[in-house]
Enzyme design. Structure first.
Site, short mmCIF file in Angstrom:
data_model
loop_
_atom_site.label_atom_id
_atom_site.label_comp_id
_atom_site.label_asym_id
_atom_site.label_seq_id
_atom_site.Cartn_x
_atom_site.Cartn_y
_atom_site.Cartn_z
NE ARG A 168 -10.45 -10.25 -2.82
CZ ARG A 168 -10.82 -9.31 -3.69
NH1 ARG A 168 -11.06 -9.63 -4.94
NH2 ARG A 168 -10.97 -8.06 -3.30
CE LYS A 193 -3.59 -2.35 2.67
NZ LYS A 193 -4.66 -2.39 1.67
#
Length: 575
Positions: A433, A356
């Protein structure tokens, strides 16, 4: 990183000691009015006064709970007395816009406001006019006045009408905030009008919950913290009796779960590691061992279950993964339904090799990437106290960190989930996920009838719904109706999103069964479609993307979102 490996046994024993439960403890007193007294205790041992994971303590700041921190104590009571006879520091009156109507003599038409103002020589009417107080939601005015037993009188706006849980909870929070400002020790809360309120016990419960949450501040990591002055809250005019007693106890239990969830999310990643999260989950099971049991799987056990997707995410971190499974079984009877609550448990998300970076990436807030697990464990704490009948509940969290190292998952790697499906990792920052995939397979293997998973999964959902609303994805209309009915009671905001099957085209891989992320467009939908691949078709399933409402930018702290709704949903499924 040089790490000092120390046995967790002593700290685990301290955490599970019953002498300092992190839950609310209520005690009913024999009195003319209903009174509840409880303590908001911190998420930690009050003897050890630390949460720091033993791997991190030697090198990551030696962070521990401030010695000055003390949990606030608050007593709740319901009373049926005239508002002019109540004595204390602050009388908080919840008013709608209609309640503020005045006659031709500028006198309030509402009976309670009229009686109050007559004792105060018309000052309330005068102040409401001068300060343009119209009763809109969020408005408030507090004045210090002589003439009553109360030292201050406050008017708190409820909007055009007040019939929702959110409105009454907001009133309790606003009154508690005013009490903080005024350093009030004793307050009373009353509604100017109870028209349209069919369930007064539920209204009192919502007000009480708001007051408890409003007075609570997470000061565990501050070197100095101001002790709250508020000691007692009286709720006037909404009755007393067994039904109300039950509702206030319920509000107390749920509030304890919400605060627990907040403390989990607020805790920094150098304190709340996957191992520490597992300890806190085990602590819940220990506190309510009559109905809860805990199973914590280590890395080797997860390998035996072929959880390749989950373990790939965890591979780069010096802190090992911990797979958490709490089971609630109702006392004195068999369960007719089996439910599972599955929460994303990334205690820190760097993004991995797709790190990030840049403005708006919010890497400094990625401690909240375990917000789904906080909601699940907060609900477990509440349900352990409420003890609903006829339903078995599994609370499942695949806890780990998403870090960067030579052992870490790389873009382009292919991982295999525990149901045998293969996933090409085209973005290591779509890691949540991957952990949920194996957690969902595990949940289905428990023989459950329904699954709700919660995750701070996508920025796309925040773009779509903003910071206050969670996205709901499910192929089951019946399950959607159940959860939305629960949210109506809790006052939390959800919005059902489409499961557009054509978007699955963006998730196809040339070398594996699927990739882990599609294009930017419809990102929250494609993420839900990914999760669907790991759920048995016979199981009713819902995915909740709570990336927005997990955190309050205004308060710079966790919200405790979804705990209330999950508890309500479980109760709706109980006998």
């Amino acid at each position: 990183m040089v790490a000092s490996v120390v046995s967790l046994a002593s700290s685990f024993i301290a955490v599970t000691s019953p002498s300092y439960s992190s839950s609310f403890l209520s005690k009913l007193r024999s009195a003319p009015s209903l009174r509840l007294s409880f303590t908001v205790s911190p998420l930690c041992s009050r003897r050890g006064r630390h949460m720091a994971h033993t791997f991190a303590r030697a090198t990551l700041g030696l962070t521990q709970i401030s010695p000055a921190f003390e949990a606030p104590k608050l007593t709740l009571a319901t009373k049926e007395i005239d508002v002019t006879e109540w004595k204390g520091d602050l009388l908080a009156v919840g008013v709608t816009e209609k309640d503020l109507a005045k006659d031709q003599n500028s006198t309030f038409e509402n009976p309670i406001l009229k009686k109050l103002d007559s004792h105060l020589g018309g000052v309330l009417a005068e102040v409401s006019t001068e300060e343009d107080f119209t009763g809109k939601s969020g408005q408030s005015t507090v004045v210090r006045l002589p003439g009553l037993g109360s030292k201050r009188v406050g008017l708190f706006g409820l909007g055009q009408s007040a019939t929702s849980t959110a409105a009454f909870k907001g009133l309790g929070e606003a009154a508690a905030a005013a009490a903080k400002t005024a350093q009030a020790s004793d307050i009373a809360i009353v509604l100017a009008s109870s028209e349209g309120i069919t369930a007064k016990s539920c209204t009192a419960s919502a007000i009480a919950s708001g007051a408890v949450l409003g007075i609570y501040e997470d000061n565990r990591y501050k070197s100095e913290s101001k002790k709250p002055a508020l000691k007692s809250v009286d709720i006037l005019g909404l009755g007393t009796g067994p039904e109300l007693e039950k509702k206030l106890k319920y509000a107390q239990d749920v509030a304890s779960g919400i605060i627990f969830g907040k403390e989990l999310v607020n805790s920094p990643a150098n304190v709340l590691t996957p191992g520490k999260l597992a300890e806190e989950a085990s602590n819940i099971a220990s506190l309510y061992s009559d109905v809860l049991s805990a199973k914590i799987l280590n890395e080797e056990q997860c390998k035996d279950l072929k959880m390749g997707s989950y373990l790939a995410v965890a591979a780069a971190s010096a802190n090992p993964p911990h797979f958490i499974h709490l089971t609630y079984k109702p006392p004195g009877g068999t369960a007719k339904l089996k439910l599972a609550l599955v929460g994303k448990g990334l205690t820190f998300d760097s993004g991995g090799y797709n790190i990030k970076t840049g403005p708006g990436c919010s890497i400094e807030l990625m401690k909240f990437d375990m917000g789904g697990s906080a909601a699940v464990l907060g609900a477990a704490k509440a349900i352990g106290q409420i003890k609903p009948s006829g339903v078995e509940v599994h609370f499942i969290v695949a806890a780990c960190e998403n870090m960067i190292s030579g052992t870490g998952m790389r873009p382009g790697d292919i991982v295999t989930a525990s149901n045998g499906k293969t996933i090409e990792v085209n973005n290591t920052d779509a890691e949540g996920r991957l952990t949920l995939a194996d957690a969902l397979v595990y949940a289905c293997n428990q023989g459950v009838d329904k699954i709700v998973d919660l995750a701070t999964l996508t920025g796309a959902c925040i773009v779509a719904l903003g910071p206050s609303i969670a996205g709901v994805f499910t192929p089951s209309d019946d399950l959607a109706k159940e959860v939305f009915a629960a949210s109506e009671i809790s006052g939390e905001k959800f919005w059902r999103m489409p499961m557009e099957e054509s978007y699955w085209e963006t998730m196809k891989s040339g070398v594996a069964d699927m990739v882990n992320t599609g294009g930017r467009q419809g990102g929250a939908i494609s993420a839900a479609l990914f999760l669907k691949q790991f759920v048995d078709e016979k199981v009713q399933w819902m995915h909740i993307d709570m990336a927005g409402p997990v955190w309050s930018d205004k308060k710079r702290a966790a919200t405790g979102f979804a705990v209330s709704t999950l508890v309500e949903w479980v109760l709706k499924n109980s006998s």
